[in-house]
Design an enzyme around this catalytic site. Structure first.
Site, PDB file in Angstrom:
ATOM      1  N   CYS A   7      35.213  19.290  57.836  1.00  0.00           N
ATOM      2  CA  CYS A   7      36.060  20.342  57.280  1.00  0.00           C
ATOM      3  C   CYS A   7      35.996  20.399  55.765  1.00  0.00           C
ATOM      4  CB  CYS A   7      37.534  20.101  57.635  1.00  0.00           C
ATOM      5  SG  CYS A   7      37.857  19.871  59.376  1.00  0.00           S
ATOM      6  N   GLY A  33      32.055  23.604  57.241  1.00  0.00           N
ATOM      7  CA  GLY A  33      32.590  23.998  58.540  1.00  0.00           C
ATOM      8  C   GLY A  33      32.363  25.465  58.790  1.00  0.00           C
ATOM      9  N   ASN A 107      41.132  17.377  56.087  1.00  0.00           N
ATOM     10  CA  ASN A 107      39.731  16.980  56.275  1.00  0.00           C
ATOM     11  C   ASN A 107      39.719  15.488  56.580  1.00  0.00           C
ATOM     12  OD1 ASN A 107      36.905  16.482  54.037  1.00  0.00           O
ATOM     13  ND2 ASN A 107      36.914  16.714  56.235  1.00  0.00           N
ATOM     14  N   GLY A 108      39.073  15.137  57.690  1.00  0.00           N
ATOM     15  CA  GLY A 108      38.996  13.722  58.082  1.00  0.00           C
ATOM     16  C   GLY A 108      39.504  13.532  59.492  1.00  0.00           C
ATOM     17  N   CYS A 246      32.759   7.962  51.760  1.00  0.00           N
ATOM     18  CA  CYS A 246      31.707   8.210  52.757  1.00  0.00           C
ATOM     19  C   CYS A 246      30.361   8.428  52.062  1.00  0.00           C
ATOM     20  CB  CYS A 246      32.076   9.456  53.560  1.00  0.00           C
ATOM     21  SG  CYS A 246      30.740  10.048  54.590  1.00  0.00           S
ATOM     22  N   TYR A 252      23.955  13.891  53.024  1.00  0.00           N
ATOM     23  CA  TYR A 252      23.758  15.165  53.710  1.00  0.00           C
ATOM     24  C   TYR A 252      24.889  16.171  53.502  1.00  0.00           C
ATOM     25  CZ  TYR A 252      23.826  18.563  57.509  1.00  0.00           C
ATOM     26  OH  TYR A 252      23.887  19.726  58.212  1.00  0.00           O
ATOM     27  N   CYS A 392      30.470   8.134  63.552  1.00  0.00           N
ATOM     28  CA  CYS A 392      31.490   8.179  62.496  1.00  0.00           C
ATOM     29  C   CYS A 392      32.845   8.490  63.135  1.00  0.00           C
ATOM     30  CB  CYS A 392      31.159   9.255  61.477  1.00  0.00           C
ATOM     31  SG  CYS A 392      32.395   9.362  60.159  1.00  0.00           S
TER      32      CYS A 392
HETATM   33  P1  AMP Z   1      18.525  15.249  64.844  1.00  0.00           P
HETATM   34  O1  AMP Z   1      17.812  13.985  64.425  1.00  0.00           O
HETATM   35  O2  AMP Z   1      17.710  16.172  65.655  1.00  0.00           O
HETATM   36  O3  AMP Z   1      19.849  14.943  65.528  1.00  0.00           O
HETATM   37  O4  AMP Z   1      18.930  16.047  63.543  1.00  0.00           O
HETATM   38  C1  AMP Z   1      18.724  15.581  62.263  1.00  0.00           C
HETATM   39  C2  AMP Z   1      18.907  16.742  61.339  1.00  0.00           C
HETATM   40  O5  AMP Z   1      20.274  17.180  61.370  1.00  0.00           O
HETATM   41  C3  AMP Z   1      18.587  16.403  59.891  1.00  0.00           C
HETATM   42  O6  AMP Z   1      17.699  17.401  59.433  1.00  0.00           O
HETATM   43  C4  AMP Z   1      19.893  16.511  59.136  1.00  0.00           C
HETATM   44  O7  AMP Z   1      19.726  17.279  57.967  1.00  0.00           O
HETATM   45  C5  AMP Z   1      20.843  17.212  60.070  1.00  0.00           C
HETATM   46  N1  AMP Z   1      22.147  16.525  60.167  1.00  0.00           N
HETATM   47  C6  AMP Z   1      22.423  15.244  59.969  1.00  0.00           C
HETATM   48  N2  AMP Z   1      23.735  14.985  60.158  1.00  0.00           N
HETATM   49  C7  AMP Z   1      24.307  16.153  60.489  1.00  0.00           C
HETATM   50  C8  AMP Z   1      25.648  16.561  60.806  1.00  0.00           C
HETATM   51  N3  AMP Z   1      26.662  15.692  60.802  1.00  0.00           N
HETATM   52  N4  AMP Z   1      25.862  17.851  61.121  1.00  0.00           N
HETATM   53  C9  AMP Z   1      24.841  18.730  61.136  1.00  0.00           C
HETATM   54  N5  AMP Z   1      23.549  18.418  60.853  1.00  0.00           N
HETATM   55  C10 AMP Z   1      23.276  17.151  60.532  1.00  0.00           C
END
Ligand code: AMP
Length: 459
Positions: A7, A33, A107-108, A246, A252, A392
């Protein structure tokens, strides 16, 4: 029941355009989000609110913003795992308590949400939705203090885990951050030409940039800050043994143009890439990022390794929720609509592909397949963070342990699964070296399984 939420929160006090500025703040934080968005404004002593499922720009049109009058407002954008996509869970959550209306944007995740929910239900509380923020409303409604700040401080003693919150009552705006400081929360000022200013609060500084506000400081871990007609106030409501920011916000989640936990996210990502190159060198012709998340890390890798950087994969930025997923039979179409490798850059080359993280491994597998189809001679996958081995519980949507490929497989097994010639991750030590900060300030439980708080009923 288990739910995870990603969020973004925003708040403003002291501006006649409060709803419109909140809209812009949320717009800047849309990446935090995309499932629902909401704004509650304070008009005299009354709350006006509008929430909806979808993106900020879809949920709010001119009419809604005109209706949300008042000089203070808070807002929220939310993403949650499938199945929890209900309007009842959209925030800010609102209630009419004995002492007036209250709205909360959070958020959290509370790690003890199940325990608290059952306890409150046992005492007769009726929950509308399934998100854990509702617990705060019930704790407040049961609190005997007539002072909102006192009631909030006492309620916070019951909460464990991650919470960066903005609260709006009939006469105050409040910011609260859990004592570990898991999620970011920043304070700023929007200064007008005549020198007067409005107080602003946001998950990320990129929201301030858009509305022309200046970053002032972070809300401290364990701090409750509030503003009302008498001025501004701040108190420490709880202490933790250490902070646990975090680290995934830097890897990311946050926008690269934000300053998070006092450091530029863009700079961190470039350093992760440079460190990755030092730890995992390989002879190759070109470094290409998985856009957009892998771009700064790939720049860092290229700079360190002196291997040229190219945009070998082009991203379609207009892929929205309206895109109808192809049937199972049309393989790779899903990724190709978003990411298209360019033969001109890749054909006959030894390619290093950089992504920020690898979670299930399915994205990398598809991308590597497409890069090979585009004529790459070799594909070397490099990940700008350590293997993700733990879910997480503090507000990032990582899947269950069973779906985390690195929790179940060795690096060599992952390499085989994704079909790369070589695979290398950034080490945990390298991650903190690149952050140039003591690892005790951060939570890296997704990489090392060291959860800073007690956990309850985890899978
Ligand atoms: P996968 O290994 O197919 O599950 O997806 C990895 C990809 O998802 C990477 O390109 C990341 O940039 C992206 N990613 C990593 N964590 C998240 C997250 N919490 N929510 C959405 N995308 C994510």
């Amino acid at each position: 029941m288990s739910w995870k939420e990603e969020c973004g929160v925003f708040g403003i006090w002291g501006d006649s355009e409060s709803a419109r500025l909140t809209y812009l703040g949320l717009y800047a934080m849309q990446h935090r989000g995309q499932e629902s968005a909401g704004i509650v404004s304070l008009d005299e002593k009354n709350h006006l609110n509008h929430k909806g499922l979808g993106l900020v720009g879809d949920v709010f049109k001119e009419n809604e913003l005109l209706r949300l009058k008042g000089t203070a407002a808070i807002g929220h954008v939310r993403y949650s795992t499938t199945g929890q996509n209900l309007l009842t869970n959209a925030q800010p959550l609102t209630a009419n308590l004995l002492n007036g209306p209250v709205a909360i944007a959070h958020n959290g995740n509370f790690v003890n949400h199940n325990v608290l929910r059952k306890e409150l239900q046992g005492k007769g509380a009726i929950f509308q939705g399934s998100n854990d923020t509702e617990i705060v409303l019930h704790l407040l409604s049961k609190n005997s203090s007539s002072d909102l700040i006192q009631a909030l401080k006492e309620s916070m003693q019951r909460l464990e885990g991650a919470f960066s919150m903005v609260v709006l009552s009939h006469n105050r705006m409040v910011a609260i951050r859990d004592p570990y400081g898991f999620r970011p929360l920043v304070l700023g000022k929007k200064i007008r030409d005549d020198g007067s200013w409005a107080r602003v609060i946001a998950s990320e500084t990129c929201a301030f940039d858009l509305i022309g506000a200046q970053f002032e400081r972070e809300v401290d871990p364990g701090e409750i800050f509030w503003i009302d007609e008498k001025g501004e106030h701040s108190e420490k409501f709880a202490e933790a043994p250490r902070t646990a920011h975090c680290v995934f916000e830097h890897i990311y989640f946050s926008r690269p143009d934000s300053k998070v936990f006092g450091q530029s996210v863009y700079e961190s990502r470039k350093k992760f890439g440079a460190q990755l190159a030092l730890e995992n060198p390989v002879e190759a012709d070109v470094v290409i990022p998985v856009p957009d998340s892998g771009v700064p890390a790939a720049m860092g890798y290229s700079h360190q390794s002196k291997i040229p950087f190219e945009f070998g994969i082009i991203r379609n930025h207009y892929v929205g929720r309206t895109f109808i997923q192809p049937t199972q039979g049309i393989r790779d179409f899903g990724v190709k609509i978003k990411l298209n490798p360019q033969s001109a850059v890749i054909q006959g080359k030894r390619v290093i592909v950089i992504d920020d993280s690898l979670v299930r491994g399915t994205t990398s597998k598809k991308i590597i397949n497409l890069i090979r189809q585009a004529g790459a001679k070799e594909v070397h996958m490099r990940i700008a963070c350590p293997p993700t081995v733990g879910p997480c519980y503090y507000g990032v949507d990582t899947p269950h342990r069973a779906q985390l490929i690195a929790a179940q497989n060795t690096v060599e097994e992952i390499r085989q699964f994704i079909g790369a010639d070589t695979l290398g991750y950034l080490s945990r030590e390298g991650l903190f070296k690149a952050m140039q900060t003591g690892e005790n300030k951060y939570c890296a439980a997704c990489f090392d399984g060291r959860y800073p708080t007690k956990l309850y009923d985890v899978e």
